[in-house]
Design a protein around this motif. Structure first.
Motif, short mmCIF file in Angstrom:
data_model
loop_
_atom_site.label_atom_id
_atom_site.label_comp_id
_atom_site.label_asym_id
_atom_site.label_seq_id
_atom_site.Cartn_x
_atom_site.Cartn_y
_atom_site.Cartn_z
N UNK A 20 4.25 4.84 -9.96
CA UNK A 20 5.17 4.01 -9.62
C UNK A 20 5.88 3.61 -7.77
N UNK A 21 4.73 4.26 -6.51
CA UNK A 21 5.03 3.34 -5.31
C UNK A 21 4.70 1.94 -5.91
N UNK A 22 3.76 1.43 -6.09
CA UNK A 22 3.32 0.11 -6.03
C UNK A 22 3.70 -0.73 -7.16
N UNK A 23 3.52 0.06 -8.22
CA UNK A 23 4.30 -0.91 -9.78
C UNK A 23 2.68 -1.43 -10.35
N UNK A 24 2.88 -2.69 -11.46
CA UNK A 24 1.55 -2.60 -12.16
C UNK A 24 1.17 -3.05 -10.75
N UNK A 84 5.87 5.68 7.16
CA UNK A 84 5.02 4.92 6.74
C UNK A 84 5.40 5.34 5.27
N UNK A 85 4.98 4.51 4.60
CA UNK A 85 4.60 5.18 3.12
C UNK A 85 3.84 5.65 2.80
N UNK A 97 -2.44 10.83 -9.38
CA UNK A 97 -2.53 9.84 -8.53
C UNK A 97 -2.42 8.37 -8.63
N UNK A 98 -2.63 7.94 -10.17
CA UNK A 98 -2.10 6.96 -10.67
C UNK A 98 -0.69 7.51 -10.95
N UNK A 99 -0.22 8.11 -11.24
CA UNK A 99 1.57 7.73 -11.62
C UNK A 99 2.00 7.47 -10.26
N UNK A 134 0.86 -1.43 -0.29
CA UNK A 134 0.24 -0.38 0.20
C UNK A 134 1.12 1.06 0.04
N UNK A 135 0.11 2.21 -0.17
CA UNK A 135 0.73 3.72 -0.08
C UNK A 135 -0.11 4.95 0.47
#
Length: 489
Positions: free
Chosen positions: A83-87, A51-52, A77-79, A37-38
């Motif tokens: 970038x943080x969680x990957x696909x 925290x992330x 937000x999608x970007x 999560x992010x």
């Protein structure tokens, strides 16, 4: 086993406060459960917790035009999530998207709904509930409350869920998501029990916390009893009201201390910290007239402190369903209507009710006025907690003048008795009405299980075009005749 999805938690900021604390708890729970999560926020996390967190420009409070559009916010937000969680599939978990603190966030939620994204929309507060300035920001938004098989609305209490369901939200798409409860501080018992009661109100002193009630209780409590409010307001909107009560404390010399943490010590040579105040407190209190979840009812149980104060069935009914008796609570504090004057009260109601309704673009009808006035009168008495502050002070001055103190009554389950006698007996009770082990329904283990079930339900559902709860029907639930409260304006 890593779940086949990740989670993006979204909020305006991570400043100190209730929603931030909920997000911190959720993040730790998700980490322990192995759910990637992010946390997307308009500002950095001021707590310093590791925290992330990913800061997204445009997510913060923004009520003025000129900021990013809803579509631009979705793209950002999608970007950030990618970038943080990957696909891979993402569940969006929004907090207070409809509160009117950022129109772009409300629009972004509608765009994600139309795209078929999986979402949890968690409501802590409502612009429709005494926040007319906020409501102006989203007044023309017709896509404020989307619902589909891939969206769940999460509520802190059954009342709020009931309002949205009555307004058109399908019942299966509205769920209860109560906060997880953890002890707010480690409390080491005092070596010697204090001679007199110290009653702690662990809140920020904003208007709906009903600070005047502490002064009424102090005027009728046994000699030596002290009351303390932990923090002052951080919103300039409430500072004037707070200053008036500070002046009243100075004027009357009633034993009510305000904004004590970091400023005063609960006893000689004691620290000025919150933990120190909690340690020295013999009781906790709640006098609030409106709450979303009601943390103040449950936290004292975790530290072994007895609670007294005002019952709020809109939140405490859920605790009763979980088998918890949070404290020794009253339903109303009644004072003779003649102490205020019925015509005085009605004139104040006309002005305040009209102003409140007009702020929401509504006209005041005779029915609304009559039902609101009738709801305030209880067999020749008025509930002290639903009086404007100046009229509360008028009542307290009368008591301090030595007039008819035993005519102030406490109402508990439709039975009344003199408040002074009830206070004397209640303040002698030093044991809580519940134990920490009674709180299993609000444990972090129960909380993470609810989160996982929610996320799994929306991620597995098939996408479908969203529908929208009619916003005007939501507003009508919060403005229903008879629900007006002076301290919620």
């Amino acid at each position: 086993m890593t779940p086949p999805f990740s989670v993006a938690i979204v909020h305006y900021h991570l400043h100190r406060g209730g929603v931030t604390r909920v997000i911190h708890t959720a993040s730790r729970c998700l980490t322990e459960a192995g759910i990637p999560h992010v946390i997307l926020s308009g500002d950095p996390d001021e707590s310093g917790a590791k925290l992330p967190v990913h800061v997204v420009e445009g997510l913060g409070y923004g009520t003025e035009p000129g900021g990013p559009s809803g579509l631009q916010l979705v793209q950002a937000m999608r970007a950030a999530a990618s970038a943080t969680l990957g696909p891979g599939p993402v569940v969006w978990h929004f907090h207070n998207h409809s509160l009117g603190r950022n129109r772009a966030m409300a629009d972004a939620v509608a765009i994600l709904a139309e795209a078929g994204d999986a979402m949890v929309l968690q409501m802590h507060d409502f612009a429709e509930d005494g926040r007319s300035v906020n409501y102006e920001v989203i007044a023309d938004a017709e896509t404020l409350y989307p619902h589909s098989p891939r969206i769940r609305h999460a509520f802190l209490n059954s009342r709020d869920r009931g309002y949205l369901v009555a307004a058109g939200l399908p019942a299966e798409r509205g769920v209860l998501l109560p906060n997880a409860i953890t002890a707010p501080a480690l409390v080491k018992p005092l070596e010697t029990a204090p001679e007199s009661a110290l009653v702690l109100y662990p809140v920020r002193g904003i208007r709906r916390k009903n600070l005047g009630e502490l002064f009424l209780l102090a005027a009728l409590s046994p000699k030596g009893t002290r009351y303390a409010v932990t923090l002052g307001p951080d919103n300039v909107r409430w500072q004037a009201v707070h200053e008036e009560w500070l002046a009243f404390a100075e004027d009357t010399q009633l034993p009510v201390m305000m904004d004590v943490v970091g400023r005063l010590a609960p006893a000689p040579k004691a620290l000025r910290t919150y933990s120190s105040w909690l340690r020295h407190a013999t009781h906790c209190i709640t006098a609030s007239v409106s709450e979303g979840f009601g943390l103040g009812f449950l936290e004292p149980i975790t530290v072994g402190k007895p609670l007294l104060g005002r019952n709020l069935p809109a939140v405490t009914n859920d605790f009763s369903e979980a088998g918890i008796v949070p404290g020794r609570l009253y339903d109303r504090l009644l004072v003779p209507a003649s102490w205020v004057g019925m015509e005085t009260l009605r004139q104040r109601l006309v002005r305040s009710l009209r102003a409140t309704l007009e702020a929401y673009g509504q006209a005041m009808s005779n029915e609304q006025l009559d039902r609101s006035f009738a709801a305030m009168v209880h067999k020749g008495h008025l509930d002290f907690g639903n009086l404007p502050e100046d009229l509360q002070r008028q009542v307290i001055h009368r008591i301090l003048a030595g007039e008819d103190a035993d005519n102030v009554l406490v109402e508990i389950r439709a039975e009344t008795q003199p408040l002074r006698g009830w206070l004397k007996r209640t303040l002698k009770q030093t044991r809580p009405t519940a134990k920490p082990e009674d709180m299993a329904a609000y444990s972090t283990a129960a909380y993470v299980e609810r989160l996982q079930q929610l996320y799994q339900a929306v991620i597995e559902a098939k996408p479908a075009a969203p529908e929208y709860v009619p916003k005007h029907k939501v507003l009508s639930r919060f403005l229903k005749p008879g629900s007006f409260h002076f301290l919620c304006t």
